[in-house]
Motif scaffolding. Sequence first.
Motif, PDB file in Angstrom:
ATOM      1  N   UNK A 476      71.126 -61.073  72.505  1.00  0.00           N
ATOM      2  CA  UNK A 476      70.110 -60.274  71.819  1.00  0.00           C
ATOM      3  C   UNK A 476      68.687 -60.681  72.179  1.00  0.00           C
ATOM      4  N   UNK A 477      68.494 -61.959  72.522  1.00  0.00           N
ATOM      5  CA  UNK A 477      67.128 -62.474  72.699  1.00  0.00           C
ATOM      6  C   UNK A 477      66.854 -63.043  74.086  1.00  0.00           C
ATOM      7  N   UNK A 478      67.923 -63.463  74.791  1.00  0.00           N
ATOM      8  CA  UNK A 478      67.832 -64.138  76.095  1.00  0.00           C
ATOM      9  C   UNK A 478      67.052 -65.447  76.012  1.00  0.00           C
ATOM     10  N   UNK A 479      67.095 -66.055  74.841  1.00  0.00           N
ATOM     11  CA  UNK A 479      66.531 -67.385  74.627  1.00  0.00           C
ATOM     12  C   UNK A 479      67.558 -68.409  75.116  1.00  0.00           C
ATOM     13  N   UNK A 480      67.218 -69.159  76.152  1.00  0.00           N
ATOM     14  CA  UNK A 480      68.151 -70.090  76.791  1.00  0.00           C
ATOM     15  C   UNK A 480      68.655 -71.173  75.831  1.00  0.00           C
ATOM     16  N   UNK A 481      67.866 -71.484  74.799  1.00  0.00           N
ATOM     17  CA  UNK A 481      68.297 -72.521  73.862  1.00  0.00           C
ATOM     18  C   UNK A 481      69.616 -72.138  73.178  1.00  0.00           C
ATOM     19  N   UNK A 482      69.812 -70.842  72.927  1.00  0.00           N
ATOM     20  CA  UNK A 482      71.065 -70.411  72.311  1.00  0.00           C
ATOM     21  C   UNK A 482      72.246 -70.649  73.242  1.00  0.00           C
ATOM     22  N   UNK A 586      64.499 -60.802  81.686  1.00  0.00           N
ATOM     23  CA  UNK A 586      64.708 -60.365  80.312  1.00  0.00           C
ATOM     24  C   UNK A 586      63.970 -59.078  79.968  1.00  0.00           C
ATOM     25  N   UNK A 587      62.848 -58.832  80.600  1.00  0.00           N
ATOM     26  CA  UNK A 587      62.085 -57.621  80.320  1.00  0.00           C
ATOM     27  C   UNK A 587      62.925 -56.382  80.571  1.00  0.00           C
ATOM     28  N   UNK A 588      63.704 -56.396  81.643  1.00  0.00           N
ATOM     29  CA  UNK A 588      64.535 -55.244  81.995  1.00  0.00           C
ATOM     30  C   UNK A 588      65.849 -55.248  81.220  1.00  0.00           C
ATOM     31  N   UNK A 589      66.398 -56.437  80.970  1.00  0.00           N
ATOM     32  CA  UNK A 589      67.650 -56.498  80.214  1.00  0.00           C
ATOM     33  C   UNK A 589      67.473 -55.943  78.808  1.00  0.00           C
ATOM     34  N   UNK A 590      66.299 -56.132  78.221  1.00  0.00           N
ATOM     35  CA  UNK A 590      66.054 -55.642  76.865  1.00  0.00           C
ATOM     36  C   UNK A 590      65.973 -54.119  76.802  1.00  0.00           C
ATOM     37  N   UNK A 591      65.891 -53.472  77.948  1.00  0.00           N
ATOM     38  CA  UNK A 591      65.879 -52.008  77.978  1.00  0.00           C
ATOM     39  C   UNK A 591      67.291 -51.430  77.867  1.00  0.00           C
ATOM     40  N   UNK A 596      78.167 -50.381  77.827  1.00  0.00           N
ATOM     41  CA  UNK A 596      78.701 -49.877  79.090  1.00  0.00           C
ATOM     42  C   UNK A 596      80.143 -49.423  78.910  1.00  0.00           C
ATOM     43  N   UNK A 597      80.650 -48.683  79.896  1.00  0.00           N
ATOM     44  CA  UNK A 597      82.015 -48.167  79.796  1.00  0.00           C
ATOM     45  C   UNK A 597      83.053 -49.274  79.933  1.00  0.00           C
ATOM     46  N   UNK A 598      82.661 -50.421  80.475  1.00  0.00           N
ATOM     47  CA  UNK A 598      83.570 -51.567  80.535  1.00  0.00           C
ATOM     48  C   UNK A 598      83.227 -52.498  79.375  1.00  0.00           C
ATOM     49  N   UNK A 599      84.167 -52.746  78.455  1.00  0.00           N
ATOM     50  CA  UNK A 599      83.837 -53.481  77.232  1.00  0.00           C
ATOM     51  C   UNK A 599      83.530 -54.957  77.439  1.00  0.00           C
ATOM     52  N   UNK A 600      83.962 -55.508  78.577  1.00  0.00           N
ATOM     53  CA  UNK A 600      83.801 -56.948  78.784  1.00  0.00           C
ATOM     54  C   UNK A 600      82.653 -57.203  79.757  1.00  0.00           C
ATOM     55  N   UNK A 601      81.467 -56.786  79.336  1.00  0.00           N
ATOM     56  CA  UNK A 601      80.259 -56.908  80.148  1.00  0.00           C
ATOM     57  C   UNK A 601      79.215 -57.699  79.369  1.00  0.00           C
ATOM     58  N   UNK A 602      78.664 -58.726  79.986  1.00  0.00           N
ATOM     59  CA  UNK A 602      77.634 -59.553  79.372  1.00  0.00           C
ATOM     60  C   UNK A 602      76.348 -59.495  80.202  1.00  0.00           C
ATOM     61  N   UNK A 603      75.266 -59.945  79.599  1.00  0.00           N
ATOM     62  CA  UNK A 603      73.956 -59.934  80.238  1.00  0.00           C
ATOM     63  C   UNK A 603      73.450 -61.364  80.393  1.00  0.00           C
ATOM     64  N   UNK A 604      72.734 -61.602  81.512  1.00  0.00           N
ATOM     65  CA  UNK A 604      72.139 -62.933  81.697  1.00  0.00           C
ATOM     66  C   UNK A 604      70.752 -62.809  82.303  1.00  0.00           C
ATOM     67  N   UNK A 605      69.837 -63.556  81.706  1.00  0.00           N
ATOM     68  CA  UNK A 605      68.452 -63.548  82.160  1.00  0.00           C
ATOM     69  C   UNK A 605      68.296 -64.366  83.443  1.00  0.00           C
TER      70      UNK A 605
END
Length: 638
Positions: A476-482, A586-591, A596-605
């Motif tokens: 949700x935040x792309x804060x690396x500490x998490x 992260x600027x683009x990931x937050x958009x 997605x149509x594939x349920x097992x998709x994650x995002x990384x900054x």
Amino acid sequence: MSNRLALEDSPYLQQHCENPLEWYPWCDEAFERARSEHKAIFISIGYSSCHWCHVMEHEVFENVEIAAFVNAHFICIKVDREERPDIDKHYQELHMLLNRRSGGWPLSIFCTPENKPFYAATYIPPFNRDRMMGFSELTAIIAEKVAENDEKLFQNADEITAYMRPKNENAQATALNEKILTQFTLQAEHNYDEINGGFSKSPKFPHVSTLLTLIRIQWLYHDEKIKNMITHTLDSMALGGMYDLIDGGFCRYSTDESWIIPHFEKMAYDNALLCELYAQAGMIYHEDRYLQIAKETADFMMQFMMEDDLFYSASDADSEGEEGKYFVYTYNEIITVLETLSIPNIHEAAKIIGATPEGNFEGLCIIRLSSQERPLWFEDFCKELSRLRLNRTYPFIDQKVITAWNAMMIKALFILGKSGQNYLHQAVKSLAKLKTTMLINEQLKHSALIHKPPKIDAFLEDYAYLCSTFIEAYQSTFDEHYLIDAQRFANKALELFYEEGKWYFSRGAFTTVAELDDSTYPSAMGVMVNVLQSLGLLVDPKYSRFAFKSLEYVSIKLMKTPIYYPTLTAEVIRYLKGQRLIKHNSEYLKKIIHPFSHPFTLLKNDETLHEFTICGENSCFAATKELAQLDELITSTL
């Protein structure tokens, strides 16, 4: 005169501190006294919002004559199952062993003076009733047999104790394959209630993990029959009854098949999981009505069950000695409110909200809508009924803070935060508060009374759900500490609870194996495997190897009856179908808003990237600058 429980933090133990029974908390002193005085041990396990726990307290534990006999012949120990789930799990397994059926609460255990159990039951009436042995008669028999050193009783206790000891078993494995999808779907269809939705008869539980796994399967295959099972169940629950249309939030379960008459206690974990379920369904199916239920549930938790950014564990079913008194209305009260709002055809309007002169609960009315479309006047009507509740006694709230349950609720807020910034802000604050409260000298703790220091070390479920929430926070935040915290606590969980594919729920005074099945809520092992698969994609493939070893260890059970293990089944499907990772800054990931149509998709900054890059665990496959092309590219790489 107060007993020893008066010194305890647990609200459940505090409820029993004025009982004439001479209760001990779980402590060495109690067991030493039982041995030295050669007295049988009675262990009673429950929780503060448990209706039948209150019934047994009133009928048995407050009975002065029963207490006099029991105090003379027994050492009595009270356990809060929310505070000590390890003790509860151990004795629930004992109940299953001795009775060949699952237990529940209150859980009643009798042991020899050496703390070797020989008898297990749940609620016990004060005296013999309807083929049930009464507590008075039962304790008289046990006291006599223990005093006489009855050979058969002590021999049985020895055999039971030996059987209950942890065993090293050689696990057999089978291939994990896509038959599990067919098997799970067929078993879900078999259990499905086509009239009312849901997957059982009465009493009816929401089965959140079954629905979440079906959502993943439907997401992959676009099966309309599966979607109908999901949406029909969600719609039926949301009409009201088990779902409280006035304050928001869900009660623990429905006592009937139609979701109308609830058992009125509200648990933090139920509301957290159902908030997540409705939020996910709302986003995946683009249904605002599901998001509304999720928001109302979150609002209930924040208004009624939150203090200093942390969430209480539960509210009671009873108030003023009556079950549901706070929640229900007389027909005249409802008619009066409708008249005040100048609603035309008030008796027809009453029918729309499930109100009739004869009522639907002991002559009173539980509000339940007749259709998904709420009348235009319904919001104002609910506000008026809410005002009536202000003059009532709110049910007792257990102000215990449990790490796992708080993590569940905070994760739901992060998910809901994608459609409302206020929920995201609360999630961030609550997660920070949970960490500072429950991490003491680098040791994660399980529970604490609000504003008091935690004392009990964390169990597998606390690590698992907290890690899962850190990963959702990162998404949700792309804060690396998490992400760092997720990895850190996952490493600790592996160190404490993992052994060659096998997971333990607790190790210490009670070594208990982690459950595979999703009973009260998704199994700690299932959530931990989910965490490891995510970390394998986001951080290091070594975590995926731990995840696979865990799935392989229980593969025979999973492939045979996956419906018992929805969370682990979802992780098998994830393993079989593969994961995808989208990298960008992260600027683009937050958009990215829609799933997605594939349920097992994650995002990384990755701040070095200038385009969306699609990767697996070990390599990247494609890149694009166009957000609109992402879904097609993900599908093409699978």
